[in-house]
Design a protein around this motif. Structure first.
Motif, PDB file in Angstrom:
ATOM      1  N   SER A 105      46.475  84.040  54.490  1.00  0.00           N
ATOM      2  CA  SER A 105      45.517  83.314  55.324  1.00  0.00           C
ATOM      3  C   SER A 105      44.345  84.220  55.718  1.00  0.00           C
ATOM      4  N   LYS A 106      43.296  83.597  56.275  1.00  0.00           N
ATOM      5  CA  LYS A 106      42.063  84.329  56.590  1.00  0.00           C
ATOM      6  C   LYS A 106      42.226  85.285  57.769  1.00  0.00           C
ATOM      7  N   MET A 107      41.175  86.019  58.049  1.00  0.00           N
ATOM      8  CA  MET A 107      41.221  87.089  59.053  1.00  0.00           C
ATOM      9  C   MET A 107      41.437  86.570  60.478  1.00  0.00           C
ATOM     10  N   PHE A 108      40.743  85.478  60.828  1.00  0.00           N
ATOM     11  CA  PHE A 108      40.795  85.031  62.227  1.00  0.00           C
ATOM     12  C   PHE A 108      41.195  83.564  62.387  1.00  0.00           C
ATOM     13  N   CYS A 109      41.688  82.941  61.309  1.00  0.00           N
ATOM     14  CA  CYS A 109      42.166  81.556  61.399  1.00  0.00           C
ATOM     15  C   CYS A 109      43.281  81.389  60.369  1.00  0.00           C
ATOM     16  N   SER A 110      43.877  80.189  60.281  1.00  0.00           N
ATOM     17  CA  SER A 110      45.025  80.046  59.381  1.00  0.00           C
ATOM     18  C   SER A 110      44.646  79.400  58.040  1.00  0.00           C
ATOM     19  N   CYS A 111      43.341  79.326  57.726  1.00  0.00           N
ATOM     20  CA  CYS A 111      42.927  78.767  56.436  1.00  0.00           C
ATOM     21  C   CYS A 111      43.480  79.615  55.287  1.00  0.00           C
ATOM     22  N   PRO A 112      43.861  78.960  54.169  1.00  0.00           N
ATOM     23  CA  PRO A 112      44.382  79.715  53.027  1.00  0.00           C
ATOM     24  C   PRO A 112      43.278  80.518  52.323  1.00  0.00           C
ATOM     25  N   SER A 122      38.888  75.108  51.954  1.00  0.00           N
ATOM     26  CA  SER A 122      39.667  76.070  52.759  1.00  0.00           C
ATOM     27  C   SER A 122      38.836  76.498  53.964  1.00  0.00           C
ATOM     28  N   THR A 123      38.530  75.544  54.830  1.00  0.00           N
ATOM     29  CA  THR A 123      37.696  75.856  55.995  1.00  0.00           C
ATOM     30  C   THR A 123      38.239  75.134  57.228  1.00  0.00           C
ATOM     31  N   CYS A 124      37.866  75.626  58.399  1.00  0.00           N
ATOM     32  CA  CYS A 124      38.258  74.990  59.653  1.00  0.00           C
ATOM     33  C   CYS A 124      37.180  75.310  60.690  1.00  0.00           C
ATOM     34  N   PRO A 125      37.251  74.723  61.873  1.00  0.00           N
ATOM     35  CA  PRO A 125      36.211  75.009  62.881  1.00  0.00           C
ATOM     36  C   PRO A 125      36.043  76.495  63.191  1.00  0.00           C
ATOM     37  N   VAL A 126      37.124  77.286  63.103  1.00  0.00           N
ATOM     38  CA  VAL A 126      36.995  78.719  63.439  1.00  0.00           C
ATOM     39  C   VAL A 126      36.139  79.444  62.403  1.00  0.00           C
ATOM     40  N   CYS A 127      36.513  79.303  61.084  1.00  0.00           N
ATOM     41  CA  CYS A 127      35.757  80.079  60.092  1.00  0.00           C
ATOM     42  C   CYS A 127      34.397  79.445  59.803  1.00  0.00           C
ATOM     43  N   LEU A 128      34.188  78.197  60.281  1.00  0.00           N
ATOM     44  CA  LEU A 128      32.855  77.595  60.142  1.00  0.00           C
ATOM     45  C   LEU A 128      31.981  77.906  61.367  1.00  0.00           C
TER      46      LEU A 128
HETATM   47 ZN   LIG Z   1      39.389  78.650  58.900  1.00  0.00          ZN
END
Ligand SMILES: [Zn+2]
Length: 469
Positions: free
Chosen positions: A21-28, A38-44
């Protein structure tokens, strides 16, 4: 050409860490996922979201710093690097600017020590894809965990730079830190280079080269810069500090921007992330789990298995190859195994999917004489291609060894009858006649007779004849 030229090269390497998963969120972190899935509000970078640190990424970063013999900072910190670019959704990148994870490390290449200035963690930006003249943005990469490794300006030639990157890549591969695929961008390299005269003191400014993403691009771009800068200095010109890119098609570097107009990143500690504390127990635990490095493997193979350095370098240069070697080395003579891999499996991929016992079996059949070396090579090739047991291939080929005593006895009697001259020679004390008879017997059985049994039977029959004389 100017005399007494000193070339100073430093490298900055970005490595994608092997996390799920990514550095600061749980996206693959799936490289092949469709764009922006593979995105979410945190990495966006949506307002109101908060980052939470990936423990696994910290461990791999720590492992990297330890493998490069850095001094580990028990307290490190994340900072914001601010710049405005479409593929950077937050408008800043989280990195470790003021207090990196590791400092003052080193790595040896061919008995030269290259200083590692720092090792720090950071997140990746997104990717801008050019499609029919339109710039499209893919945020799958945004927030992917990276470790950045910065060397001192200790590298003195393009060859040495290439050598360093190769060694570093192996170190990271063997540590399971990254898959280090330069094509997929999980290992990226920038370089800085400056030239100086030793006699006149005419020094050039520091030139940064961006995105040298293959071993070839790295050494060619550096070589090009050495020639370009030498030419300018020879004419008493000035080399300004600037950033340049590499034009793959034309094999040239080109001007990107000058240092004077360089961006101001306005670094400051990220208020959303607490300092990163690593206690000694944690560091010790990770240190103990660091897999054996390529350098230590080479040393072990030389000392314990009697391999030459060149053989070790060949085996270590691919992880699957080294794995196969280690699996089979103890079943027979290690140098024989190394030779077999070099001569027969050098160009093969995915050796880690080839059952090691198949290689061991083939080598044994050649060593005990049940296959000659040409047959052995063919059996190994087929066994590799078809993932089939060598014994089965030998059966299909009709190369099975014949060991029935009656067959061997008949064979030997026939050979003795057909070769009276050789028998006479032997009886007159010419030992090498035995080898001749041996060859005849193997030829007559089309290589299938058990050679050890044939030899014993020949000796027995000849002794009987000797007694009868
Ligand atoms: Zn994310």
């Amino acid at each position: 050409m100017m005399a007494g030229k000193i070339v100073k090269i430093g490298l900055e390497i970005h490595v994608q860490l092997n996390t799920s998963s990514k550095m600061f969120c749980s996206c693959p972190t799936d490289f092949a996922a469709p764009a922006n899935t593979s995105t979410c509000p945190v990495c966006l970078g949506w307002p109101g979201t908060l980052p939470s640190l990936n423990k696994n990424a910290v461990e791999l970063g720590l492992q990297t710093a330890l493998a490069l013999r850095c001094r580990i900072q028990q307290v490190s910190q994340f900072d914001r690097k601010n710049y405005f670019y479409p593929d950077l959704p937050k408008g800043y990148q989280i990195t470790q600017h003021f207090r990196p994870l590791g400092l003052d490390g080193e790595m040896n290449i061919k008995n030269r020590r290259i200083k590692i200035n720092r090792v720090h963690l950071e997140e990746d930006a997104g990717k801008t894809v050019d499609q029919n003249g339109e710039a499209l943005i893919d945020y799958n990469r945004a927030g992917i965990p990276l470790v950045e490794i910065v060397t001192g300006p200790d590298i003195s030639s393009p060859e040495e730079a290439r050598e360093f990157l190769k060694e570093l890549r192996l170190l990271l591969l063997y540590g399971n830190i990254s898959d280090c695929s330069m094509e997929e961008g999980s290992l990226r390299c920038d370089a800085n280079i400056s030239l100086a005269f030793t006699n006149s003191g005419n020094n050039g400014g520091r030139v940064e080269l961006k995105n040298l993403n293959s071993f070839q691009a790295l050494s060619r771009a550096l070589q090009y810069e050495i020639e370009r800068q030498t030419d300018i200095l020879d004419r008493d010109g000035l080399i300004s500090s600037e950033t340049r890119g590499w034009e793959e098609q034309e094999q040239k570097t080109y001007f990107l921007r000058s240092k004077e107009s360089g961006e101001d990143y306005r670094y400051f500690p990220d208020p959303d992330l607490p300092s990163l504390y690593l206690d000694e127990k944690e560091i010790k635990r990770v240190e103990e789990e660091v897999p054996e490095s390529p350098a230590s493997r080479i040393q072990r193979w030389q000392e314990d298995l009697g391999l030459e350095e060149e053989e070790c370098r060949f085996l270590i240069s691919r992880k699957d190859r080294a794995w196969l070697f280690e699996e089979v080395a103890f079943l027979t003579s290690p140098r024989e195994v190394a030779r077999w891999i070099k001569e027969n499996l050098a160009g093969k991929k995915n050796l880690d999917r080839f059952p090691p016992q198949f290689l061991a079996e083939t080598i044994k059949m050649v060593e005990n004489g049940s296959l000659n070396s040409t047959q052995g090579k063919e059996v190994l090739e087929l066994s590799f291609q078809q993932k089939k047991d060598p014994a089965e291939i030998v059966r299909e080929k009709g190369w099975e060894q014949i060991s029935q005593p009656e067959y061997i006895e008949d064979l030997v009697l026939q050979v003795l009858e057909e070769n009276p001259e050789a028998v006479k020679d032997f009886l007159e004390g010419k030992e090498r006649a035995l080898r001749h008879l041996m060859g005849k017997a193997m030829e007559r059985s089309r290589g299938q007779a058990n050679p050890e049994m044939v030899r014993k039977e020949l000796q027995k029959k000849l002794r009987e004849q000797q007694r009868n004389e």
